[in-house]
Design a protein around this motif. Structure first.
Motif, PDB file in Angstrom:
ATOM      1  N   MET A   1       0.847  -1.172   0.000  1.00 18.39           N
ATOM      2  CA  MET A   1       0.000   0.000   0.000  1.00 18.39           C
ATOM      3  C   MET A   1       0.896   1.240   0.000  1.00 18.39           C
ATOM      4  O   MET A   1       1.798   1.355   0.805  1.00 18.39           O
ATOM      5  CB  MET A   1      -0.893  -0.018   1.242  1.00 18.39           C
ATOM      6  N   GLN A   2       0.636   2.151  -0.892  1.00 19.91           N
ATOM      7  CA  GLN A   2       1.382   3.391  -0.968  1.00 19.91           C
ATOM      8  C   GLN A   2       0.488   4.535  -0.494  1.00 19.91           C
ATOM      9  O   GLN A   2      -0.657   4.648  -0.932  1.00 19.91           O
ATOM     10  CB  GLN A   2       1.828   3.671  -2.398  1.00 19.91           C
ATOM     11  N   LEU A   3       1.006   5.349   0.396  1.00 23.05           N
ATOM     12  CA  LEU A   3       0.271   6.514   0.878  1.00 23.05           C
ATOM     13  C   LEU A   3       1.051   7.762   0.511  1.00 23.05           C
ATOM     14  O   LEU A   3       2.279   7.758   0.530  1.00 23.05           O
ATOM     15  CB  LEU A   3       0.094   6.445   2.392  1.00 23.05           C
ATOM     16  N   ASN A   4       0.328   8.838   0.203  1.00 20.41           N
ATOM     17  CA  ASN A   4       1.023  10.082  -0.097  1.00 20.41           C
ATOM     18  C   ASN A   4       1.339  10.826   1.207  1.00 20.41           C
ATOM     19  O   ASN A   4       0.925  10.412   2.298  1.00 20.41           O
ATOM     20  CB  ASN A   4       0.227  10.938  -1.089  1.00 20.41           C
ATOM     21  N   SER A   5       2.043  11.932   1.102  1.00 23.78           N
ATOM     22  CA  SER A   5       2.510  12.640   2.292  1.00 23.78           C
ATOM     23  C   SER A   5       1.360  13.189   3.139  1.00 23.78           C
ATOM     24  O   SER A   5       1.452  13.226   4.364  1.00 23.78           O
ATOM     25  CB  SER A   5       3.467  13.766   1.907  1.00 23.78           C
ATOM     26  N   LYS A   6       0.275  13.597   2.512  1.00 24.92           N
ATOM     27  CA  LYS A   6      -0.887  14.107   3.260  1.00 24.92           C
ATOM     28  C   LYS A   6      -1.559  12.990   4.062  1.00 24.92           C
ATOM     29  O   LYS A   6      -1.984  13.194   5.192  1.00 24.92           O
ATOM     30  CB  LYS A   6      -1.903  14.745   2.312  1.00 24.92           C
ATOM     31  N   GLN A   7      -1.640  11.806   3.457  1.00 25.41           N
ATOM     32  CA  GLN A   7      -2.243  10.678   4.162  1.00 25.41           C
ATOM     33  C   GLN A   7      -1.364  10.240   5.330  1.00 25.41           C
ATOM     34  O   GLN A   7      -1.861   9.912   6.400  1.00 25.41           O
ATOM     35  CB  GLN A   7      -2.474   9.527   3.187  1.00 25.41           C
ATOM     36  N   ILE A   8      -0.044  10.240   5.137  1.00 29.01           N
ATOM     37  CA  ILE A   8       0.880   9.880   6.221  1.00 29.01           C
ATOM     38  C   ILE A   8       0.766  10.900   7.343  1.00 29.01           C
ATOM     39  O   ILE A   8       0.755  10.549   8.525  1.00 29.01           O
ATOM     40  CB  ILE A   8       2.324   9.792   5.684  1.00 29.01           C
TER      41      ILE A   8
END
Length: 102
Positions: free
Chosen positions: A1-8
């Motif tokens: 699963m890849q999350l972007n910086s806003k989601q992290i």
């Protein structure tokens, strides 16, 4: 699963108030510790882990090792605490973490 910086960043904010549910002691990443991490991720989706010791490089390697072995996303590493996220099917719908689609 890849999350972007806003989601992290969103997950880091949620993890701020969490207490560590798993402690990694002097024996390191044992099978028992990995099993406890699996149980905790299935129960909570977002967990905080406390690491004993002052070796920063060891903590960095634990961050990647745990993420690989538990198939989880390494959310944050600050000091002696590591934060991981993995979506779980066993969590009640009311307790499920909804990550914004940013």
């Amino acid at each position: 699963m890849q999350l972007n910086s806003k989601q992290i960043a969103y997950l880091r904010g949620l993890a701020h108030t969490l207490s560590p549910v798993v402690m990694i002691g002097n024996n390191g990443l044992t099978d028992a510790v990995l099993k406890e991490i699996e149980v905790s991720l299935n129960a909570h989706e977002l967990i905080k882990i406390q690491v004993a010791g002052d070796d920063r490089e060891l903590r960095k390697s634990l961050l990647t090792d745990i993420a690989d072995k538990a198939n989880a996303v390494a959310v944050h590493h600050i000091g002696k605490q590591l934060v991981f996220y993995r979506a779980s099917e066993t969590v009640k719908a009311s307790a499920k973490i909804v990550i914004p689609k940013l």
